[in-house]
Design a protein around this motif. Structure first.
Motif, PDB file in Angstrom:
ATOM      1  N   LEU A   1      24.726  14.924  38.907  1.00 61.24           N
ATOM      2  CA  LEU A   1      25.871  14.006  38.790  1.00 61.24           C
ATOM      3  C   LEU A   1      27.197  14.769  38.678  1.00 61.24           C
ATOM      4  O   LEU A   1      28.182  14.413  39.320  1.00 61.24           O
ATOM      5  CB  LEU A   1      25.702  13.093  37.585  1.00 61.24           C
ATOM      6  CG  LEU A   1      24.794  11.895  37.762  1.00 61.24           C
ATOM      7  CD1 LEU A   1      24.655  11.142  36.439  1.00 61.24           C
ATOM      8  CD2 LEU A   1      25.326  10.968  38.832  1.00 61.24           C
ATOM      9  N   PHE A   2      27.208  15.817  37.859  1.00 60.68           N
ATOM     10  CA  PHE A   2      28.432  16.620  37.749  1.00 60.68           C
ATOM     11  C   PHE A   2      28.739  17.324  39.072  1.00 60.68           C
ATOM     12  O   PHE A   2      29.904  17.478  39.446  1.00 60.68           O
ATOM     13  CB  PHE A   2      28.333  17.644  36.613  1.00 60.68           C
ATOM     14  CG  PHE A   2      28.694  17.086  35.270  1.00 60.68           C
ATOM     15  CD1 PHE A   2      29.946  16.585  35.009  1.00 60.68           C
ATOM     16  CD2 PHE A   2      27.768  17.079  34.242  1.00 60.68           C
ATOM     17  CE1 PHE A   2      30.285  16.079  33.766  1.00 60.68           C
ATOM     18  CE2 PHE A   2      28.080  16.578  32.989  1.00 60.68           C
ATOM     19  CZ  PHE A   2      29.351  16.076  32.753  1.00 60.68           C
ATOM     20  N   GLY A   3      27.712  17.763  39.789  1.00 60.77           N
ATOM     21  CA  GLY A   3      27.926  18.390  41.094  1.00 60.77           C
ATOM     22  C   GLY A   3      28.509  17.416  42.103  1.00 60.77           C
ATOM     23  O   GLY A   3      29.431  17.757  42.860  1.00 60.77           O
ATOM     24  N   ILE A   4      27.989  16.200  42.121  1.00 60.41           N
ATOM     25  CA  ILE A   4      28.528  15.167  43.006  1.00 60.41           C
ATOM     26  C   ILE A   4      29.979  14.861  42.637  1.00 60.41           C
ATOM     27  O   ILE A   4      30.842  14.735  43.506  1.00 60.41           O
ATOM     28  CB  ILE A   4      27.654  13.895  42.945  1.00 60.41           C
ATOM     29  CG1 ILE A   4      26.292  14.167  43.581  1.00 60.41           C
ATOM     30  CG2 ILE A   4      28.340  12.715  43.603  1.00 60.41           C
ATOM     31  CD1 ILE A   4      25.255  13.103  43.294  1.00 60.41           C
ATOM     32  N   ALA A   5      30.237  14.762  41.337  1.00 58.77           N
ATOM     33  CA  ALA A   5      31.606  14.507  40.877  1.00 58.77           C
ATOM     34  C   ALA A   5      32.542  15.631  41.322  1.00 58.77           C
ATOM     35  O   ALA A   5      33.656  15.372  41.789  1.00 58.77           O
ATOM     36  CB  ALA A   5      31.642  14.353  39.364  1.00 58.77           C
ATOM     37  N   GLY A   6      32.100  16.876  41.173  1.00 56.84           N
ATOM     38  CA  GLY A   6      32.920  18.008  41.603  1.00 56.84           C
ATOM     39  C   GLY A   6      33.220  17.976  43.083  1.00 56.84           C
ATOM     40  O   GLY A   6      34.355  18.229  43.510  1.00 56.84           O
TER      41      GLY A   6
ATOM     42  N   GLU B   1      38.189  19.839  39.756  1.00 58.47           N
ATOM     43  CA  GLU B   1      36.761  19.891  40.068  1.00 58.47           C
ATOM     44  C   GLU B   1      36.054  21.070  39.416  1.00 58.47           C
ATOM     45  O   GLU B   1      34.840  21.046  39.262  1.00 58.47           O
ATOM     46  CB  GLU B   1      36.541  19.919  41.590  1.00 58.47           C
ATOM     47  CG  GLU B   1      36.949  21.196  42.266  1.00 58.47           C
ATOM     48  CD  GLU B   1      38.421  21.226  42.677  1.00 58.47           C
ATOM     49  OE1 GLU B   1      38.833  22.261  43.205  1.00 58.47           O
ATOM     50  OE2 GLU B   1      39.150  20.255  42.468  1.00 58.47           O
ATOM     51  N   HIS B   2      36.807  22.095  39.009  1.00 56.60           N
ATOM     52  CA  HIS B   2      36.174  23.279  38.417  1.00 56.60           C
ATOM     53  C   HIS B   2      35.325  22.957  37.183  1.00 56.60           C
ATOM     54  O   HIS B   2      34.191  23.429  37.079  1.00 56.60           O
ATOM     55  CB  HIS B   2      37.239  24.327  38.092  1.00 56.60           C
ATOM     56  CG  HIS B   2      36.675  25.587  37.541  1.00 56.60           C
ATOM     57  ND1 HIS B   2      36.397  25.743  36.204  1.00 56.60           N
ATOM     58  CD2 HIS B   2      36.300  26.735  38.138  1.00 56.60           C
ATOM     59  CE1 HIS B   2      35.884  26.943  35.999  1.00 56.60           C
ATOM     60  NE2 HIS B   2      35.822  27.560  37.151  1.00 56.60           N
ATOM     61  N   PRO B   3      35.811  22.158  36.225  1.00 52.03           N
ATOM     62  CA  PRO B   3      34.959  21.818  35.080  1.00 52.03           C
ATOM     63  C   PRO B   3      33.694  21.075  35.483  1.00 52.03           C
ATOM     64  O   PRO B   3      32.634  21.292  34.893  1.00 52.03           O
ATOM     65  CB  PRO B   3      35.845  20.930  34.206  1.00 52.03           C
ATOM     66  CG  PRO B   3      37.229  21.279  34.582  1.00 52.03           C
ATOM     67  CD  PRO B   3      37.179  21.641  36.029  1.00 52.03           C
ATOM     68  N   ALA B   4      33.771  20.236  36.500  1.00 53.71           N
ATOM     69  CA  ALA B   4      32.589  19.495  36.938  1.00 53.71           C
ATOM     70  C   ALA B   4      31.538  20.450  37.506  1.00 53.71           C
ATOM     71  O   ALA B   4      30.342  20.314  37.215  1.00 53.71           O
ATOM     72  CB  ALA B   4      32.971  18.437  37.972  1.00 53.71           C
ATOM     73  N   PHE B   5      31.967  21.421  38.308  1.00 56.34           N
ATOM     74  CA  PHE B   5      31.016  22.383  38.863  1.00 56.34           C
ATOM     75  C   PHE B   5      30.433  23.278  37.767  1.00 56.34           C
ATOM     76  O   PHE B   5      29.246  23.613  37.792  1.00 56.34           O
ATOM     77  CB  PHE B   5      31.667  23.231  39.955  1.00 56.34           C
ATOM     78  CG  PHE B   5      31.902  22.484  41.233  1.00 56.34           C
ATOM     79  CD1 PHE B   5      30.922  21.687  41.807  1.00 56.34           C
ATOM     80  CD2 PHE B   5      33.121  22.574  41.879  1.00 56.34           C
ATOM     81  CE1 PHE B   5      31.142  21.002  42.989  1.00 56.34           C
ATOM     82  CE2 PHE B   5      33.351  21.900  43.068  1.00 56.34           C
ATOM     83  CZ  PHE B   5      32.363  21.109  43.619  1.00 56.34           C
ATOM     84  N   THR B   6      31.253  23.641  36.801  1.00 51.73           N
ATOM     85  CA  THR B   6      30.765  24.451  35.681  1.00 51.73           C
ATOM     86  C   THR B   6      29.735  23.674  34.861  1.00 51.73           C
ATOM     87  O   THR B   6      28.684  24.208  34.506  1.00 51.73           O
ATOM     88  CB  THR B   6      31.948  24.881  34.782  1.00 51.73           C
ATOM     89  OG1 THR B   6      32.890  25.604  35.572  1.00 51.73           O
ATOM     90  CG2 THR B   6      31.472  25.730  33.630  1.00 51.73           C
TER      91      THR B   6
END
Length: 103
Positions: free
Chosen positions: A38-43, A2-7
């Protein structure tokens, strides 16, 4: 995972706000915040081991690449090229994770 998604969520959101601040570009603001969301939701989904987290991350990567790659090819400016590379890299990363997990 999840770290790359939050970044990427932070980078896209900050980039959208900076694009709006610099050039008053509403599409930059909406695109950056939308892709960042979207990336935040994915993370979040990946962190909580929920279904479809990797799918949302892949969709956000495709969206980012699809929105920036034509501009990168046509304009050859650093920001669209950087966004395209970021989207392609994220897509490759999450594609690899998808194949490791599901295939």
């Amino acid at each position: 995972m999840e770290h790359p998604a939050f970044t990427l969520a932070a980078l896209c959101s900050i980039g959208g706000v900076l694009g709006y601040g610099r050039k008053k570009s509403i599409p930059s603001l909406l695109g950056g915040l939308g892709t960042g969301a979207l990336f935040g939701i994915a993370g979040y989904l990946l962190k909580e081991n929920k279904e479809y987290g990797i799918h949302v991350a892949l969709a956000a990567s495709v969206l980012l690449t699809g929105a920036s790659l034509p501009r990168a090819i046509r304009l050859r400016k650093p920001v669209p090229i950087g966004l395209s590379v970021l989207g392609l890299t994220a897509g490759a990363y999450y594609s690899k994770k998808y194949s490791d997990y599901y295939l």
